[in-house]
Design a protein around this motif. Structure first.
Motif, PDB file in Angstrom:
ATOM      1  N   ASP A 166     -24.170 110.005  56.140  1.00 58.50           N
ATOM      2  CA  ASP A 166     -22.767 109.776  55.779  1.00 58.50           C
ATOM      3  C   ASP A 166     -22.333 110.824  54.761  1.00 58.50           C
ATOM      4  O   ASP A 166     -22.666 110.724  53.591  1.00 58.50           O
ATOM      5  N   GLU A 167     -21.613 111.824  55.205  1.00 58.56           N
ATOM      6  CA  GLU A 167     -21.165 112.950  54.372  1.00 58.56           C
ATOM      7  C   GLU A 167     -22.318 113.526  53.545  1.00 58.56           C
ATOM      8  O   GLU A 167     -22.226 113.630  52.316  1.00 58.56           O
ATOM      9  N   SER A 216     -17.606 105.329  57.581  1.00 61.87           N
ATOM     10  CA  SER A 216     -18.765 104.744  56.891  1.00 61.87           C
ATOM     11  C   SER A 216     -19.079 103.363  57.449  1.00 61.87           C
ATOM     12  O   SER A 216     -20.259 103.006  57.613  1.00 61.87           O
TER      13      SER A 216
HETATM   14 MG   LIG Z   1     -16.786 107.012  54.161  1.00 61.94          MG
END
Ligand SMILES: [Mg+2]
Ligand SMILES: Nc1ncnc2c1ncn2[C@@H]1O[C@H](COP(=O)(O)OP(=O)(O)O)[C@@H](O)[C@H]1O
Length: 258
Positions: free
Chosen positions: A179-180, A60
């Motif tokens: 991010d994910e 991240s």
């Molecule tokens: Mg992360």
């Protein structure tokens, strides 16, 4: 085929984004954490890259630093050849609006706005009008045509994330960081969102960088880079889910041995 970067003056050989010796530390003294330790990586235009690594490995942080959401401690982060640390706050905000799309795990939609209003919001804030044809293309690509008047609460998680993907694509950014993006979705919705990200690369020429824990998700990418303890430790081209899983297991075994 529409070009994804009509306004970009950078030559096509330039990667969409590049980190060189990117180091990021948080805190001071005894609580200091090195989240990224001299990471150098390039993200080629029109490619889909997955970023993998254990929890806390800096994934991240890498997305945030590359997207200009978090300043680097040392080294360099560039978007389309522009060094982010050379920009003042106003220019950085402009660059984020015009050149960067971001998709978060938690959708980040405004609950009082409709799907269409959410998709248009970043352009509105930038005082720009959407190109009608491009708006239609993006909406068709993410399969939202029948749902534009719905509010987020009236949409499934998968549909909400498709709105977030459409919002990220609309400004024709140089690069989309996700991010994910499938982290909060059931496997079917997750597969749909991955399909749309993949399609945005193949059909629209978009550049996408996506953090994921899931080898099957990573297999949608053209390339996978692996982070461990804030360092880039490996990469795979044309990944299959099996090859990604093998590599993850090898890292785990190495981690246990050391
Ligand atoms: Mg992360
Ligand atoms: N805002 C912050 N303040 C202090 N430490 C942070 C902050 N953000 C991340 N970290 C630390 O940096 C490291 C990398 O975090 P992160 O980039 O979130 O990893 P990942 O996304 O791979 O799970 C972790 O040790 C984390 O605790």
């Amino acid at each position: 085929m529409p070009t994804a970067f009509p306004s970009s003056g950078t030559p096509s050989t330039e990667p969409a984004a590049r980190a060189s010796g990117l180091t990021k530390t948080y805190g001071k003294g005894e609580t200091r954490v090195t989240a990224l330790d001299a990471v150098s990586v390039e993200f080629a235009r029109g490619r889909f890259t997955a970023v993998m690594g254990p929890s806390g490995s800096g994934k991240s942080t890498l997305m945030h630093c590359m997207a200009g959401l978090d300043p680097v401690t040392s080294g360099s982060a560039r978007i389309g050849g522009v060094e982010l640390s050379s920009l003042n706050d106003r220019r950085l905000t402009e660059l984020r609006r015009e050149k960067v799309g971001f998709v978060f795990q938690g959708f980040n939609l405004l609950s009082t706005l409709t799907a269409l209003e959410n998709i248009l919001l970043p352009l509105r804030l930038a005082g720009r009008r959407p190109e009608a044809a491009w708006l239609d293309t993006v909406i068709a690509t993410v399969g939202l045509a029948g749902r534009l008047a719905h509010r987020p609460s009236q949409l499934s998680g998968g549909q909400q994330q498709r709105v977030a993907v459409a919002r990220a694509l609309l400004a024709r950014p140089e690069i989309v960081f996700a991010d994910e993006p499938t982290g909060n979705l059931d496997s079917r919705s997750g597969a749909e969102v991955l399909g749309f990200l993949r399609e945005s690369v193949r059909e629209l020429g978009q550049t996408v960088v996506m953090v994921t824990h899931d080898p099957v998700a990573a297999a949608h990418a053209d390339r996978v880079v692996f982070l461990a303890d804030g360092r880039l430790v490996d990469e795979l081209r044309e990944p299959t889910a099996d090859a990604v899983l093998d590599r993850m297991l090898a890292f785990e075994a190495r981690g246990r041995a050391s």
